[in-house]
Design a protein around this motif. Structure first.
Motif, PDB file in Angstrom:
ATOM      1  N   ARG A 133       0.839  -1.189   0.000  1.00  0.00           N
ATOM      2  CA  ARG A 133       0.000   0.000   0.000  1.00  0.00           C
ATOM      3  C   ARG A 133       0.882   1.251   0.000  1.00  0.00           C
ATOM      4  O   ARG A 133       1.755   1.396   0.847  1.00  0.00           O
ATOM      5  CB  ARG A 133      -0.892   0.020   1.241  1.00  0.00           C
ATOM      6  CG  ARG A 133      -1.861   1.189   1.219  1.00  0.00           C
ATOM      7  CD  ARG A 133      -2.554   1.389   2.526  1.00  0.00           C
ATOM      8  NE  ARG A 133      -3.405   0.254   2.877  1.00  0.00           N
ATOM      9  CZ  ARG A 133      -4.220   0.272   3.941  1.00  0.00           C
ATOM     10  NH1 ARG A 133      -4.276   1.319   4.727  1.00  0.00           N
ATOM     11  NH2 ARG A 133      -4.954  -0.775   4.223  1.00  0.00           N
ATOM     12  N   GLN A 161      -6.472 -14.535  -2.323  1.00  0.00           N
ATOM     13  CA  GLN A 161      -7.595 -14.176  -1.434  1.00  0.00           C
ATOM     14  C   GLN A 161      -7.091 -14.117   0.006  1.00  0.00           C
ATOM     15  O   GLN A 161      -6.101 -14.753   0.345  1.00  0.00           O
ATOM     16  CB  GLN A 161      -8.756 -15.170  -1.609  1.00  0.00           C
ATOM     17  CG  GLN A 161      -8.711 -16.440  -0.784  1.00  0.00           C
ATOM     18  CD  GLN A 161      -7.865 -17.516  -1.412  1.00  0.00           C
ATOM     19  OE1 GLN A 161      -7.103 -17.273  -2.323  1.00  0.00           O
ATOM     20  NE2 GLN A 161      -7.986 -18.728  -0.894  1.00  0.00           N
ATOM     21  N   ASN A 162      -7.780 -13.320   0.832  1.00  0.00           N
ATOM     22  CA  ASN A 162      -7.195 -12.964   2.115  1.00  0.00           C
ATOM     23  C   ASN A 162      -7.151 -14.079   3.168  1.00  0.00           C
ATOM     24  O   ASN A 162      -6.660 -13.859   4.265  1.00  0.00           O
ATOM     25  CB  ASN A 162      -7.859 -11.703   2.676  1.00  0.00           C
ATOM     26  CG  ASN A 162      -9.349 -11.889   2.859  1.00  0.00           C
ATOM     27  OD1 ASN A 162      -9.835 -12.994   3.077  1.00  0.00           O
ATOM     28  ND2 ASN A 162     -10.094 -10.796   2.780  1.00  0.00           N
ATOM     29  N   ASN A 163      -7.655 -15.261   2.865  1.00  0.00           N
ATOM     30  CA  ASN A 163      -7.502 -16.342   3.839  1.00  0.00           C
ATOM     31  C   ASN A 163      -6.346 -17.269   3.455  1.00  0.00           C
ATOM     32  O   ASN A 163      -6.124 -18.285   4.080  1.00  0.00           O
ATOM     33  CB  ASN A 163      -8.794 -17.158   3.938  1.00  0.00           C
ATOM     34  CG  ASN A 163      -8.961 -18.061   2.754  1.00  0.00           C
ATOM     35  OD1 ASN A 163      -8.630 -17.685   1.637  1.00  0.00           O
ATOM     36  ND2 ASN A 163      -9.436 -19.260   2.973  1.00  0.00           N
ATOM     37  N   LYS A 171       2.828 -11.066   3.013  1.00  0.00           N
ATOM     38  CA  LYS A 171       2.581  -9.824   3.741  1.00  0.00           C
ATOM     39  C   LYS A 171       3.558  -9.695   4.903  1.00  0.00           C
ATOM     40  O   LYS A 171       4.184  -8.658   5.109  1.00  0.00           O
ATOM     41  CB  LYS A 171       1.142  -9.877   4.272  1.00  0.00           C
ATOM     42  CG  LYS A 171       0.622  -8.575   4.817  1.00  0.00           C
ATOM     43  CD  LYS A 171      -0.680  -8.855   5.551  1.00  0.00           C
ATOM     44  CE  LYS A 171      -1.831  -8.035   5.054  1.00  0.00           C
ATOM     45  NZ  LYS A 171      -3.059  -8.322   5.803  1.00  0.00           N
ATOM     46  N   LYS A 172       3.718 -10.797   5.648  1.00  0.00           N
ATOM     47  CA  LYS A 172       4.557 -10.766   6.847  1.00  0.00           C
ATOM     48  C   LYS A 172       6.044 -10.650   6.486  1.00  0.00           C
ATOM     49  O   LYS A 172       6.785  -9.902   7.123  1.00  0.00           O
ATOM     50  CB  LYS A 172       4.318 -12.051   7.641  1.00  0.00           C
ATOM     51  CG  LYS A 172       4.695 -11.935   9.110  1.00  0.00           C
ATOM     52  CD  LYS A 172       4.199 -13.160   9.862  1.00  0.00           C
ATOM     53  CE  LYS A 172       5.373 -13.861  10.505  1.00  0.00           C
ATOM     54  NZ  LYS A 172       5.058 -15.213  10.937  1.00  0.00           N
ATOM     55  N   LYS A 176       5.395  -6.154   5.656  1.00  0.00           N
ATOM     56  CA  LYS A 176       5.510  -5.585   7.017  1.00  0.00           C
ATOM     57  C   LYS A 176       6.902  -4.992   7.271  1.00  0.00           C
ATOM     58  O   LYS A 176       6.994  -3.877   7.798  1.00  0.00           O
ATOM     59  CB  LYS A 176       5.170  -6.642   8.080  1.00  0.00           C
ATOM     60  CG  LYS A 176       3.755  -7.179   7.984  1.00  0.00           C
ATOM     61  CD  LYS A 176       2.787  -6.561   8.971  1.00  0.00           C
ATOM     62  CE  LYS A 176       1.426  -7.201   8.798  1.00  0.00           C
ATOM     63  NZ  LYS A 176       0.314  -6.438   9.342  1.00  0.00           N
ATOM     64  N   LYS A 186       1.734   1.271   4.595  1.00  0.00           N
ATOM     65  CA  LYS A 186       1.259   0.342   5.605  1.00  0.00           C
ATOM     66  C   LYS A 186       1.654  -1.067   5.180  1.00  0.00           C
ATOM     67  O   LYS A 186       1.742  -1.338   3.984  1.00  0.00           O
ATOM     68  CB  LYS A 186      -0.269   0.454   5.733  1.00  0.00           C
ATOM     69  CG  LYS A 186      -0.784  -0.144   7.026  1.00  0.00           C
ATOM     70  CD  LYS A 186      -2.268   0.076   7.231  1.00  0.00           C
ATOM     71  CE  LYS A 186      -2.711  -0.726   8.436  1.00  0.00           C
ATOM     72  NZ  LYS A 186      -3.933  -1.450   8.207  1.00  0.00           N
ATOM     73  N   THR A 188       0.657  -3.723   4.214  1.00  0.00           N
ATOM     74  CA  THR A 188      -0.384  -4.535   3.613  1.00  0.00           C
ATOM     75  C   THR A 188      -0.431  -4.264   2.110  1.00  0.00           C
ATOM     76  O   THR A 188       0.308  -3.434   1.601  1.00  0.00           O
ATOM     77  CB  THR A 188      -1.736  -4.264   4.297  1.00  0.00           C
ATOM     78  OG1 THR A 188      -2.715  -5.100   3.726  1.00  0.00           O
ATOM     79  CG2 THR A 188      -2.163  -2.820   4.130  1.00  0.00           C
ATOM     80  N   TYR A 189      -1.301  -4.982   1.415  1.00  0.00           N
ATOM     81  CA  TYR A 189      -1.311  -4.889  -0.045  1.00  0.00           C
ATOM     82  C   TYR A 189      -1.940  -3.593  -0.527  1.00  0.00           C
ATOM     83  O   TYR A 189      -2.746  -2.990   0.162  1.00  0.00           O
ATOM     84  CB  TYR A 189      -2.074  -6.083  -0.635  1.00  0.00           C
ATOM     85  CG  TYR A 189      -1.388  -7.396  -0.390  1.00  0.00           C
ATOM     86  CD1 TYR A 189      -0.467  -7.900  -1.297  1.00  0.00           C
ATOM     87  CD2 TYR A 189      -1.633  -8.120   0.763  1.00  0.00           C
ATOM     88  CE1 TYR A 189       0.182  -9.098  -1.075  1.00  0.00           C
ATOM     89  CE2 TYR A 189      -0.992  -9.324   1.008  1.00  0.00           C
ATOM     90  CZ  TYR A 189      -0.083  -9.807   0.085  1.00  0.00           C
ATOM     91  OH  TYR A 189       0.555 -10.987   0.312  1.00  0.00           O
ATOM     92  N   ARG A 190      -1.585  -3.181  -1.741  1.00  0.00           N
ATOM     93  CA  ARG A 190      -2.187  -2.000  -2.335  1.00  0.00           C
ATOM     94  C   ARG A 190      -3.620  -2.307  -2.768  1.00  0.00           C
ATOM     95  O   ARG A 190      -4.040  -3.462  -2.818  1.00  0.00           O
ATOM     96  CB  ARG A 190      -1.356  -1.484  -3.503  1.00  0.00           C
ATOM     97  CG  ARG A 190      -1.343  -2.393  -4.723  1.00  0.00           C
ATOM     98  CD  ARG A 190      -0.795  -1.678  -5.959  1.00  0.00           C
ATOM     99  NE  ARG A 190       0.617  -1.349  -5.862  1.00  0.00           N
ATOM    100  CZ  ARG A 190       1.069  -0.103  -5.774  1.00  0.00           C
ATOM    101  NH1 ARG A 190       0.230   0.904  -5.753  1.00  0.00           N
ATOM    102  NH2 ARG A 190       2.367   0.122  -5.721  1.00  0.00           N
TER     103      ARG A 190
ATOM    104  N   TRP B  68     -10.682   0.072   2.786  1.00  0.00           N
ATOM    105  CA  TRP B  68      -9.770  -1.042   3.067  1.00  0.00           C
ATOM    106  C   TRP B  68     -10.509  -2.202   3.716  1.00  0.00           C
ATOM    107  O   TRP B  68     -10.924  -2.121   4.857  1.00  0.00           O
ATOM    108  CB  TRP B  68      -8.621  -0.579   3.959  1.00  0.00           C
ATOM    109  CG  TRP B  68      -7.834   0.518   3.307  1.00  0.00           C
ATOM    110  CD1 TRP B  68      -7.907   1.842   3.582  1.00  0.00           C
ATOM    111  CD2 TRP B  68      -6.892   0.386   2.240  1.00  0.00           C
ATOM    112  NE1 TRP B  68      -7.064   2.550   2.761  1.00  0.00           N
ATOM    113  CE2 TRP B  68      -6.428   1.679   1.926  1.00  0.00           C
ATOM    114  CE3 TRP B  68      -6.395  -0.712   1.519  1.00  0.00           C
ATOM    115  CZ2 TRP B  68      -5.493   1.914   0.924  1.00  0.00           C
ATOM    116  CZ3 TRP B  68      -5.469  -0.468   0.523  1.00  0.00           C
ATOM    117  CH2 TRP B  68      -5.018   0.824   0.233  1.00  0.00           C
ATOM    118  N   THR B  72      -8.337 -10.119   7.545  1.00  0.00           N
ATOM    119  CA  THR B  72      -7.456 -11.170   8.057  1.00  0.00           C
ATOM    120  C   THR B  72      -6.116 -10.631   8.530  1.00  0.00           C
ATOM    121  O   THR B  72      -5.240 -11.404   8.889  1.00  0.00           O
ATOM    122  CB  THR B  72      -7.188 -12.248   6.981  1.00  0.00           C
ATOM    123  OG1 THR B  72      -6.594 -11.617   5.845  1.00  0.00           O
ATOM    124  CG2 THR B  72      -8.455 -12.939   6.564  1.00  0.00           C
TER     125      THR B  72
END
Lengths: 299, 306
Positions: A133, A161-163, A171-172, A176, A186, A188-190, B68, B72
């Protein structure tokens, strides 16, 4: 679920002493990570020959799916390409489930680009600025390249997908840390990433789309997409993703793959887990393109 | 009961026929009110499932104004549906731009111009079109429209607002045609006859008399189309490109509210905030579609009463 399994186990042991029939087979429910689903299926398939009285039902859906199913008590073994979050463990305990983590292998997270894309290597910081982001790279020309077949010059960011455990791990491990350094707004993803529902979909879309970049487990690599050589630092030496570089931890984005059981595994589940970690199980993992947990000798 | 039975007050009428009669009455009554029971039941169910989230983590301002949607995230989950609302609204809006001319044209032709066999044939065809499963439409979007859009407009990905809007427009058009045609039919023939007696041509009759007289019914048809657009899931899931995004052009990929529920609900732990947030989206969708349908129904009813 566990009670019924124990009952089933008891019943099958009892009847096994009389006669072994298909109707009394022990069924192990195994669900989760899309990264692991191929090897989980191969394990289930091979285990039929090892112990015909145990059937393992495997399904995918993503690490989150498997973990959710474990919390809801509907699976015996959950596959995950990320570790369980604190919140998830608390929630599981509230449901009377005590998740036990087993590392069953390692996986290199490969970054894929279209074959036409001239880029060879990217650093973790550059990846974060493409995927994260507020990252500054939104056009291929920002990275100093012109991609043939991509007239709009737009970087089509392909995510999951986010799960997905792959989504969470990327992400981690990439976003991050970059956010901590202040490279992106931030960790997290754009906005506007194309969220695919499986690792294979990511590779397929990147293969068809010259403007695209995506990430998935190394095992999903095909000859029709290009794998980026990933560098720890911009301008520094880069490492190609492979089973070897994942095993020796030289590849910067390699991650452990997990299986979760409810408490210490017992009976048929313990036997299955032990077999997965044996040479036979680990060789199957290796053949599918993942790194084993220890050095194994396969034929 | 026959006349002699009526003259004998102490005659016990509770024979088998009487019981059957009562039983069928009760059954029909249940059938009649079942729709209400189901609606209340569904609303109660989604509210109960979303309740913990609504009372706990839910933040009204964040929910409706943050673009946003990151349920998760381990450190700081955000539950903003603005981008999802934008996705649904943009696709539905474009779908209406596609569907309104198609369905109005079809309704006017079927209702005012076509006669005899042509008319019957077209009506059957429209109904047939309405019966195509939405997954088939989604498949058309994925495998036909996608490469076509990439080819025609030279964009990197063909799963976007344009694709989903066209697909959804074609899906909504048949239903809108049927309702619009009903609205035209509700205009009394004496209006047309009077106009023709004044020397109006067929098109003048339609344009100056029938359409203004039927305008409420036509508006109802459009609103029902909008309701359908908001609620449609499968085709939108397949054709939008599944990217959380506030679109700035019709070639941007988006994600709809419904598609988010469909894609994520099976994969969340029951009772978690994420689970509750998805049900809260469900409540929101339910209220929106309920309002739209109610409005459409009231408008159409208003026409019938005239």
């Amino acid at each position: 679920m566990r009670k019924s399994l124990i009952a089933l186990l008891g019943a099958s042991l009892f009847s096994a002493s009389l006669s072994l029939s298909a109707a009394n087979r022990v069924l192990i429910q195994n669900k989760g990570s899309d990264t692991l689903v191929n090897v989980a299926q191969a394990w289930a398939e091979a285990y039929k020959k090892v112990n015909p009285s145990v059937a393992v039902a495997v399904s995918g859906g993503g690490s989150g799916t498997g973990i959710a199913a474990m919390i809801n008590g509907t699976v015996d073994i959950a596959n995950a390409s990320r570790s369980m979050k604190k919140r998830e463990i608390q929630r599981a305990k509230a449901h009377g489930i005590n998740p036990k983590e087993h590392v069953v292998g390692y996986d290199a997270l490969a970054v894929f680009i279209n074959q036409k894309n001239p880029i060879d290597s990217l650093s973790l910081d550059q990846l974060a600025q493409i995927f994260g982001r507020g990252g500054k790279f939104t056009k291929w020309s920002d990275l100093g390249v012109k991609v043939p077949g991509c007239p709009s010059d737009e970087i089509v960011v392909v995510s999951r997908q986010n799960n997905s455990g792959t989504y969470a791990y990327f992400k981690k491990a990439v976003l991050k840390p970059a956010a901590k350094k202040g490279l992106i707004a931030k960790g997290t993803y754009r906005q506007g990433t194309r969220d695919m529902h499986g690792s294979k979909d990511v590779v397929d879309l990147v293969e068809k789309t010259p403007c695209a970049i995506g990430y998935s487990g190394l095992a999903y690599a095909t000859d029709h997409v290009k794998m980026v050589c990933v560098a720890q630092e911009t301008g520094g030496p880069c490492v190609k993703p492979s089973v070897k570089t994942a095993s020796d931890k030289s590849y910067p984005i390699a991650r452990p793959l997990f299986m979760y059981t409810n408490g210490e595994p017992k009976g048929a589940i313990k036997a299955y887990m032990d077999w997965i970690l044996s040479d036979a199980g680990q060789c199957i993992l290796l053949k599918k393109g993942y790194a084993p947990v220890r050095e194994v000798h396969c034929d | 009961m026959n006349a002699s039975a009526a003259q004998q007050p102490d005659f016990d009428r509770r024979n088998l026929d009487w019981y059957i009669d009562k039983f069928v009455q009760a059954l029909v009554f249940l059938g009649g009110i079942s729709a209400i029971l189901f609606i209340i039941g569904i609303f109660v169910f989604i509210t109960v499932e979303g309740f913990d989230f609504l009372m706990g983590r839910f933040d009204f301002v964040e929910f409706f104004t943050s673009p946003w949607w990151e349920p998760t995230d381990e450190d700081e989950p955000t539950y903003g549906i603005l981008a999802l609302i934008a996705g649904t609204a943009s696709v539905t809006g474009l779908a209406m731009l596609v569907a309104i001319p198609f369905s109005l044209g079809a309704a006017i032709f079927i209702g005012e111009f076509a006669t005899g066999k042509t008319r019957e044939f077209l009506k059957v065809l429209v109904e047939l079109l309405a019966a195509i499963p939405s997954v088939v439409w989604g498949f058309i979007g994925l495998s036909i429209m996608n490469p076509l859009i990439i080819e025609l407009f030279d964009v990197p990905v063909g799963l976007n607002v344009l694709n989903a809007g066209i697909i959804l427009g074609l899906m909504a058009a048949p239903i809108m045609t049927s309702i619009a045609e009903d609205a035209l039919k509700a205009v009394p023939d004496r209006y047309r006859e009077a106009a023709e007696a004044l020397g109006a041509t067929r098109w003048q009759v339609v344009y100056k008399v029938v359409l203004p007289a039927a305008k409420n019914g036509l508006l109802g048809a459009v609103l029902l189309g909008v309701g359908r657009g908001f609620g449609e899931t499968m085709a939108v899931l397949m054709a939008t490109g599944h990217a959380i995004n506030i679109p700035t052009s019709i070639f941007d990929s988006v994600r709809a509210l419904t598609a988010t529920i469909a894609a994520e609900l099976g994969e969340t732990a029951q009772g978690s905030d994420h689970y509750g947030a998805l049900f809260t989206i469900g409540i929101f969708l339910f209220l929106i579609t309920f309002l739209i349908n109610l409005m459409a129904d009231l408008i159409v009813r208003g026409v019938r009463k005239q």
